[in-house]
Design a protein around this motif. Structure first.
Motif, PDB file in Angstrom:
ATOM      1  N   MET A 176       0.530  -1.012  -0.077  1.00 30.21           N
ATOM      2  CA  MET A 176      -0.264  -0.585   0.242  1.00 30.21           C
ATOM      3  C   MET A 176       0.641   1.359  -0.050  1.00 30.21           C
ATOM      4  SD  MET A 176      -2.541  -1.414   2.510  1.00 30.21           S
ATOM      5  CE  MET A 176      -3.671   1.263   3.453  1.00 30.21           C
ATOM      6  N   ASP A 177       0.383   2.310  -0.580  1.00 23.38           N
ATOM      7  CA  ASP A 177       0.936   3.616  -0.884  1.00 23.38           C
ATOM      8  C   ASP A 177       0.260   4.704   0.995  1.00 23.38           C
ATOM      9  OD1 ASP A 177       2.497   5.860  -0.845  1.00 23.38           O
ATOM     10  OD2 ASP A 177       1.115   5.920  -3.298  1.00 23.38           O
ATOM     11  N   PRO A 178       1.434   4.577   1.408  1.00 20.94           N
ATOM     12  CA  PRO A 178       1.012   5.632   2.552  1.00 20.94           C
ATOM     13  C   PRO A 178       0.995   7.548   2.348  1.00 20.94           C
ATOM     14  CG  PRO A 178       3.611   5.188   2.737  1.00 20.94           C
ATOM     15  CD  PRO A 178       3.160   4.997   1.559  1.00 20.94           C
ATOM     16  N   ARG A 179       0.748   7.314   0.887  1.00 19.79           N
ATOM     17  CA  ARG A 179       0.604   8.473   0.796  1.00 19.79           C
ATOM     18  C   ARG A 179      -0.787   8.986   1.217  1.00 19.79           C
ATOM     19  NH1 ARG A 179       4.843   9.730  -4.151  1.00 19.79           N
ATOM     20  NH2 ARG A 179       3.471   8.048  -4.395  1.00 19.79           N
ATOM     21  N   LEU A 180      -1.664   7.815   0.801  1.00 17.92           N
ATOM     22  CA  LEU A 180      -3.395   8.134   0.359  1.00 17.92           C
ATOM     23  C   LEU A 180      -3.796   8.205   1.919  1.00 17.92           C
ATOM     24  CD1 LEU A 180      -3.862   4.763  -1.805  1.00 17.92           C
ATOM     25  CD2 LEU A 180      -3.793   7.507  -2.454  1.00 17.92           C
ATOM     26  N   GLU A 181      -3.190   7.884   3.774  1.00 19.21           N
ATOM     27  CA  GLU A 181      -3.813   7.641   4.377  1.00 19.21           C
ATOM     28  C   GLU A 181      -3.442   8.786   4.861  1.00 19.21           C
ATOM     29  OE1 GLU A 181      -3.487   2.638   6.274  1.00 19.21           O
ATOM     30  OE2 GLU A 181      -1.336   4.157   5.757  1.00 19.21           O
ATOM     31  N   GLN A 182      -2.245   9.587   4.247  1.00 18.54           N
ATOM     32  CA  GLN A 182      -1.460  10.264   4.249  1.00 18.54           C
ATOM     33  C   GLN A 182      -2.363  11.971   3.928  1.00 18.54           C
ATOM     34  OE1 GLN A 182       2.690  11.028   3.938  1.00 18.54           O
ATOM     35  NE2 GLN A 182       3.241   9.836   4.930  1.00 18.54           N
TER      36      GLN A 182
END
Length: 281
Positions: A176-182
């Motif tokens: 998963m791309d953590p930037r989506l949650e950020q």
């Protein structure tokens, strides 16, 4: 001389053309051969579900009949064992999926002591033979004075399905791309909203694949069940017992029905995925 040279050139080009075609399609041919090898046993089971054997064993084709399909529960205890296997597989899937998903998120997102040790312990059931875990759990239940039956089978199935769920979900979470949650947090989403609307939908395919794998493994298991069942009889144990004294055609009917349901689920999933991709494009 010119005719002779043309004939030799044609003879040389023809094998080369065949080799080029074989090189282009070798992967597809190998895939189709492998698929046929895997599906062939299911086709045999399906064909013999319409057989009417003269004796107790359904191993030789005698004549076409739909008697077994019209009365799939005609054999004593067959549908009872089938219902028990479905019930155990369902609850084992729920338990293994919930626990495995939480463990996968913990291993993928957090750093803690003995993390590498936990990873090793999680993968041990996948690496060791099933008979080792079966005997270990049976010894544990005996020492604790727990009576063998439904609950011991369920606990054992959750134990060995857990590793497969953790593997599937952890691979999805780590990709998963953590930037989506950020980005969701930057838009003032709470941690719960971020998890429900961003993290969980992205991890859903891994969770679903782990759940389906758990259901299939639990429903199909014989070794671990045989060690921890006591007098309880699941569908695989019923099939094993029937094979010694005579195999009823209804077993082929149940196997064919399960195969067709699995194929239908795969087809529906593929069509739904293709429809989603077409809408996005």
């Amino acid at each position: 001389m010119a005719v002779h040279g043309t004939t030799e050139a044609t003879a040389v080009r023809t094998p080369n053309r065949g080799l080029r075609w074989l090189r282009r399609n070798i992967i597809a041919i190998a895939g189709l051969c492998t698929l046929g090898y895997l599906i062939l046993p299911n086709i045999v089971v399906m064909v013999f579900s319409f057989n009417k054997p003269n004796g107790r064993f359904n191993y030789q084709w005698q004549r076409f009949s739909t008697d077994a399909w019209s009365d799939p529960c005609g054999v004593a205890d067959l549908c009872g064992s089938l219902g028990l296997s479905l019930q155990i597989a369902l609850w084992a899937t729920v338990g293994a999926t919930v626990l495995g998903t939480m463990i996968a998120f913990a291993l993928a997102r957090y750093r803690f002591r003995a993390r590498s040790g936990v990873n090793t312990l999680i993968f041990l059931p996948m690496a060791m033979p099933e008979v080792v875990m079966a005997a270990s759990l049976a010894t544990l239940f005996l020492n604790m004075g727990i009576q063998f039956g439904f609950w011991t089978i369920l606990i054992a199935h959750i134990m060995f399905c857990l590793s497969f769920v953790v593997t599937a979900v952890k691979a999805r979470v780590m990709s998963m791309d953590p930037r989506l949650e950020q980005a969701a947090q930057d838009l003032y989403a709470s941690p719960l909203q971020t998890f429900l609307r961003v993290t969980l939908p992205i991890a859903a395919p891994g969770i679903a694949s782990g759940a389906l794998l758990s259901f299939a493994l639990s429903f199909d298991d014989f070794i671990i069940t045989n060690f921890n069942a006591g007098s309880t009889v699941t569908f695989p144990m019923f099939v094993w017992g029937s094979a010694q004294r005579g195999t009823p055609v209804q077993i082929n009917v149940i196997g064919t029905a399960m195969f067709l349901v699995a194929v239908l689920c795969v087809v529906v999933g593929q069509l739904a995925g293709a429809r989603k991709r077409s809408k996005r494009s």
